[in-house]
Motif scaffolding. Structure first.
Motif, mmCIF file in Angstrom:
data_model
loop_
_atom_site.group_PDB
_atom_site.id
_atom_site.type_symbol
_atom_site.label_atom_id
_atom_site.label_comp_id
_atom_site.label_asym_id
_atom_site.label_seq_id
_atom_site.Cartn_x
_atom_site.Cartn_y
_atom_site.Cartn_z
ATOM 1 N N SER A 7 0.875 -1.167 0.000
ATOM 2 C CA SER A 7 0.000 0.000 0.000
ATOM 3 C C SER A 7 0.909 1.213 0.000
ATOM 4 O O SER A 7 1.845 1.291 0.794
ATOM 5 N N LEU A 8 0.644 2.153 -0.895
ATOM 6 C CA LEU A 8 1.433 3.384 -0.998
ATOM 7 C C LEU A 8 0.493 4.572 -0.914
ATOM 8 O O LEU A 8 -0.613 4.535 -1.461
ATOM 9 N N ASP A 9 0.931 5.633 -0.252
ATOM 10 C CA ASP A 9 0.123 6.847 -0.220
ATOM 11 C C ASP A 9 1.034 8.049 -0.002
ATOM 12 O O ASP A 9 2.125 7.922 0.554
ATOM 13 N N ASN A 10 0.574 9.201 -0.453
ATOM 14 C CA ASN A 10 1.335 10.434 -0.282
ATOM 15 C C ASN A 10 1.262 10.904 1.159
ATOM 16 O O ASN A 10 0.210 10.825 1.798
ATOM 17 N N TRP A 11 2.385 11.432 1.639
ATOM 18 C CA TRP A 11 2.439 12.120 2.925
ATOM 19 C C TRP A 11 3.093 13.459 2.619
ATOM 20 O O TRP A 11 4.303 13.605 2.697
ATOM 21 N N GLY A 12 2.281 14.414 2.157
ATOM 22 C CA GLY A 12 2.824 15.660 1.623
ATOM 23 C C GLY A 12 3.561 15.334 0.341
ATOM 24 O O GLY A 12 3.035 14.667 -0.537
ATOM 25 N N GLU A 13 4.813 15.764 0.234
ATOM 26 C CA GLU A 13 5.617 15.436 -0.953
ATOM 27 C C GLU A 13 6.328 14.097 -0.800
ATOM 28 O O GLU A 13 6.966 13.621 -1.732
ATOM 29 N N ASP A 14 6.222 13.483 0.366
ATOM 30 C CA ASP A 14 6.893 12.216 0.633
ATOM 31 C C ASP A 14 5.927 11.052 0.476
ATOM 32 O O ASP A 14 4.766 11.243 0.122
ATOM 33 N N VAL A 15 6.408 9.847 0.742
ATOM 34 C CA VAL A 15 5.602 8.643 0.515
ATOM 35 C C VAL A 15 5.603 7.769 1.764
ATOM 36 O O VAL A 15 6.638 7.568 2.388
ATOM 37 N N LEU A 16 4.419 7.258 2.108
ATOM 38 C CA LEU A 16 4.297 6.213 3.116
ATOM 39 C C LEU A 16 4.043 4.907 2.371
ATOM 40 O O LEU A 16 3.269 4.874 1.410
ATOM 41 N N ALA A 17 4.707 3.848 2.792
ATOM 42 C CA ALA A 17 4.556 2.543 2.154
ATOM 43 C C ALA A 17 4.405 1.486 3.231
ATOM 44 O O ALA A 17 5.031 1.559 4.284
ATOM 45 N N GLN A 18 3.553 0.509 2.955
ATOM 46 C CA GLN A 18 3.326 -0.563 3.912
ATOM 47 C C GLN A 18 3.196 -1.875 3.155
ATOM 48 O O GLN A 18 2.360 -2.013 2.278
ATOM 49 N N LYS A 19 4.075 -2.817 3.475
ATOM 50 C CA LYS A 19 4.008 -4.144 2.873
ATOM 51 C C LYS A 19 2.886 -4.925 3.544
ATOM 52 O O LYS A 19 2.701 -4.842 4.750
ATOM 53 N N PHE A 20 2.127 -5.689 2.756
ATOM 54 C CA PHE A 20 1.031 -6.510 3.274
ATOM 55 C C PHE A 20 1.539 -7.365 4.432
ATOM 56 O O PHE A 20 2.532 -8.071 4.297
ATOM 57 N N ASN A 21 0.876 -7.256 5.574
ATOM 58 C CA ASN A 21 1.268 -7.939 6.816
ATOM 59 C C ASN A 21 2.671 -7.555 7.262
ATOM 60 O O ASN A 21 3.395 -8.349 7.856
ATOM 61 N N GLY A 22 3.045 -6.313 6.998
ATOM 62 C CA GLY A 22 4.350 -5.810 7.415
ATOM 63 C C GLY A 22 4.219 -4.459 8.080
ATOM 64 O O GLY A 22 3.126 -4.023 8.448
#
Length: 176
Positions: A7-22
């Motif tokens: 899962s990826l989403d914007n955090w302002g100009e930066d990026v938050l990323a989360q691996k499934f079950n991680g």
């Protein structure tokens, strides 16, 4: 066996990323393209095991779905548990009287499948139901309403919202 989904989403100009079950990762894009996701850092104090993540709309809370009931203990992962950070603070997850962090367990279904932002709310699908998560402000931060049953979603990336109309694939039908 679950595949490697992100899962990826914007955090302002930066990026938050989360691996499934991680865990949850932060990528500071000001380093340019020479830095990549492999060089990111874990978001401190965030859940270490979640099924899905997204950032809520205008109120900017990081939302982890299918996550831990006790942060940092991945053995407490509950596939129906929703947890959100304090507003504008990706690394503040502990609920206090002075922040907007919080959590809620959904009841209809066995696991949260996916979530998408819609007009004024976040829509959350379990394997059997559809919920609305809407920002309502203090003291509860978010209100939850079950919008339907027997209309669950089949997987992580099987729903989309276009201008307030959602489309998704269920186990035996397509829904709008």
């Amino acid at each position: 066996l679950e595949s490697n989904k992100w899962s990826l989403d914007n955090w302002g100009e930066d990026v938050l990323a989360q691996k499934f079950n991680g865990g949850l990762y932060y990528w500071d894009t000001s380093s340019g393209l020479s830095s990549n996701l492999a060089a990111t850092t874990n978001v401190s104090n965030a859940p270490t095991k979640s099924r899905h993540m997204l950032v809520s709309g205008d109120d900017r809370h990081v939302i982890c779905l299918g996550t831990e009931t006790t942060i940092g203990q991945d053995s407490t992962q509950d596939n129906m548990f929703v947890r959100w950070s304090a507003q504008e603070a990706a690394n503040t997850w502990t609920v206090t009287a002075t922040n907007t962090a919080g959590s809620k367990r959904l009841t209809d279904g066995n696991m949260i499948q996916t979530a998408v932002r819609s007009r004024g709310a976040v829509l959350i699908w379990t394997d059997t139901a559809l919920y609305q998560m809407q920002f309502i402000g203090p003291p509860f931060t978010f209100g939850f309403k079950q919008l339907g049953s027997n209309c669950g979603c089949i997987g992580l990336h099987s729903a989309i919202d276009i201008s307030g109309t959602s489309f998704w694939m269920g186990t035996d039908s397509f829904f709008m």
